[in-house]
Design an enzyme around this catalytic site. Structure first.
Site, short mmCIF file in Angstrom:
data_model
loop_
_atom_site.label_atom_id
_atom_site.label_comp_id
_atom_site.label_asym_id
_atom_site.label_seq_id
_atom_site.Cartn_x
_atom_site.Cartn_y
_atom_site.Cartn_z
N SER A 96 0.81 -1.22 0.00
CA SER A 96 0.00 0.00 0.00
C SER A 96 0.85 1.27 0.00
CB SER A 96 -0.97 -0.05 1.20
OG SER A 96 -1.79 1.09 1.21
N ASP A 239 -2.56 6.77 -3.04
CA ASP A 239 -1.47 6.12 -2.32
C ASP A 239 -0.87 5.05 -3.24
OD1 ASP A 239 -3.64 4.32 -2.09
OD2 ASP A 239 -2.79 3.42 -0.30
N ASP A 241 -0.95 1.82 -3.71
CA ASP A 241 -1.74 0.78 -4.38
C ASP A 241 -3.11 1.31 -4.80
OD1 ASP A 241 -2.81 0.90 -1.83
OD2 ASP A 241 -3.22 -1.25 -1.73
N ASP A 243 -5.87 2.37 -3.48
CA ASP A 243 -7.20 2.11 -2.93
C ASP A 243 -7.70 3.37 -2.22
OD1 ASP A 243 -5.43 1.91 -0.82
OD2 ASP A 243 -6.22 0.01 -0.04
#
Ligand code: MG
Length: 462
Positions: A96, A239, A241, A243
């Site tokens: 992430s 961010d 990743d 999400d």
């Protein structure tokens, strides 16, 4: 042995997170799954991600499973492809927003949701006993590459928003991909939505040379400068990743995640009268206020997107999300989704004909303060016992869904142990900053006092 935290496994690469360790975890996952539907494997843009993902695929194949590699994609795009491809599970290699030295693993169930904690516990038990299976050649599974994951995901989003209305506004957007996985989907999505777009840090680089991949105000200096300098309508950042999405208004002001959460929660109950909205106990009171005022109901859950999404599924919620910009749109999928958040915000602005700054003006005004205080992990349970006892003795009615939340007429504070570090986080919120700071100080003092008492005769704070 606990391996999975609030959001999967996150470790420093080369320390615990080595290829043999990843292989062990993936072998344990392979043993838990029946032979049948395929398993999707996808990864983020980190330097170690392709190697670790191939290690995962290999272990799954040794377990006799068919693997579909969807490649480098945002986490929500991989989740979307798990259901679109009819897979029984997805394994994502990602850390992430963590610093570059980290990586991790996360599992997605057949319904596209993050797996429940029980699945992770089963894997943790099996990892200890993991061994390489004695698989004959003919029983090793196959792998194939699917190169359409990004397109499928972007199409999915376009089918859920009013794309012609957004295109009509011809938004001028600065998109900061932060050198992360959003670079493979968000520029395409924004172009298809008719935006004039400039990207910052739009190439994938696992060292995150533009800025650290947590989209905080401090990390988004370039975006905050670029938006007004180019006369753009707004800035969007994801961010690592993708999400999550956060926003910057036309004046270069950073919009806190809880503002967008509140804006879209109000919009969701307007569109779905009587609807349920789910947020963790750490979310701003402004969400509860607008949802109640709109005739909807707000349900608080424990912190962490796997719990929020499971609660949303159980309650048939119309919207949900976290104050950090991780918003969930169940009409698309039960996953935090940065690109969908961007599309929904643009749609809201297109429909209402206002600027981003204007859209936030009539929202309830609160200040959320986030602090932390050290607390050894072995004292945690005792500290919370003491804090709860003291709070009840003081005539308060603490909410104990996750940590300890104390609601007062002037605001609230939440004391909650960190999932990964020897810390207790203290959140406080009030209408003005001074009151919020004062509440946070009270929270910090209570934790310090409880720790000192348990350590035996520590200095008393006044
Ligand atoms: Mg993320």
């Amino acid at each position: 042995m606990r391996l999975f935290g609030t959001n999967g496994i996150r470790e420093v690469v080369g320390e615990r997170l080595t290829a043999p360790f990843v292989s062990q975890v993936a072998s344990a996952i392979a043993r838990r799954l029946p032979n049948g539907p395929a398993v999707v494997v996808g990864w983020d843009g980190r330097t170690s991600s392709p190697a670790l993902a191939r290690t995962v695929s290999g272990a799954l194949m040794m377990g006799g499973h068919r693997v579909i590699e969807v490649g480098l994609l945002p986490t929500p795009a991989i989740q979307y492809n798990v259901t679109a491809l009819g897979a029984q599970l997805g394994v994502i290699v990602t850390a992430s927003h963590n610093p570059p030295e980290f990586n991790g693993l996360k599992c997605i169930a057949a319904d596209g949701l993050e797996v429940p904690r029980e699945f992770e516990e089963a894997i943790e038990q099996d990892v200890a006993a993991a061994r390489v299976p004695d698989t004959p050649f003919h029983a090793v599974g196959e792998a194939r590459t699917d190169a359409h994951g990004a397109d499928r995901y972007v199409h999915g989003i376009l089918s859920k928003v009013d794309a012609p209305a957004i295109a009509k506004r011809r938004f001028h957007v600065v998109l900061d991909c932060g050198n992360g996985a959003s670079a493979v989907t968000s520029p395409t999505l924004l172009r298809r939505l008719g935006c004039r777009m400039i990207t910052l840090n739009g190439h994938i680089d696992g060292m995150f040379p533009g800025h650290l991949s947590e989209p905080t105000e401090a990390n988004l200096t370039d975006l905050r400068r670029t938006v007004p300098a180019l006369g753009a309508d707004l800035g969007i950042a994801h961010d690592g990743d993708a999400d999550r999405a956060v926003f910057v208004d036309a004046n270069g002001r950073y919009v806190p995640g809880e503002k967008i959460l509140t804006l879209l929660a109000r919009d969701a109950v307007r569109r779905h009268p009587g609807g349920v909205v789910v947020t963790p106990v750490s979310a701003s009171l402004s969400v509860e206020e607008v949802v109640r005022a709109g005739g909807g109901s707000l349900v608080y859950s424990r912190v962490g997107s796997p719990v929020v999404t499971r609660e949303m599924l159980a309650r048939k919620a119309v919207f949900g999300g976290e104050e950090n910009g991780g918003l969930i749109f169940p009409e698309f999928q039960l996953a935090r989704d940065g690109a969908m958040t961007a599309a929904r915000v643009l749609e809201y602005l297109a429909r209402s004909g206002v600027s981003l700054a204007e859209s936030l003006q009539d929202l309830p005004s609160y200040t959320l303060v986030k602090q932390k205080v050290e607390c050894p992990v072995d004292l945690r349970v005792a500290v919370f016992g003491k804090l709860t006892e003291a709070s009840r003795a003081a005539g308060e009615s603490p909410i104990t869904i996750d940590g300890l939340k104390i609601v007062r007429p002037e605001g609230w504070m939440l004391l909650r142990p960190s999932g990964t570090e020897p810390l207790i986080r203290v959140f406080a919120e009030a209408h003005d900053e001074a009151t919020a700071e004062a509440l946070a100080r009270t929270g910090l003092e209570r934790v310090r006092q409880a720790v000192a008492d348990l350590r035996g005769g520590g200095a008393r704070t006044p």
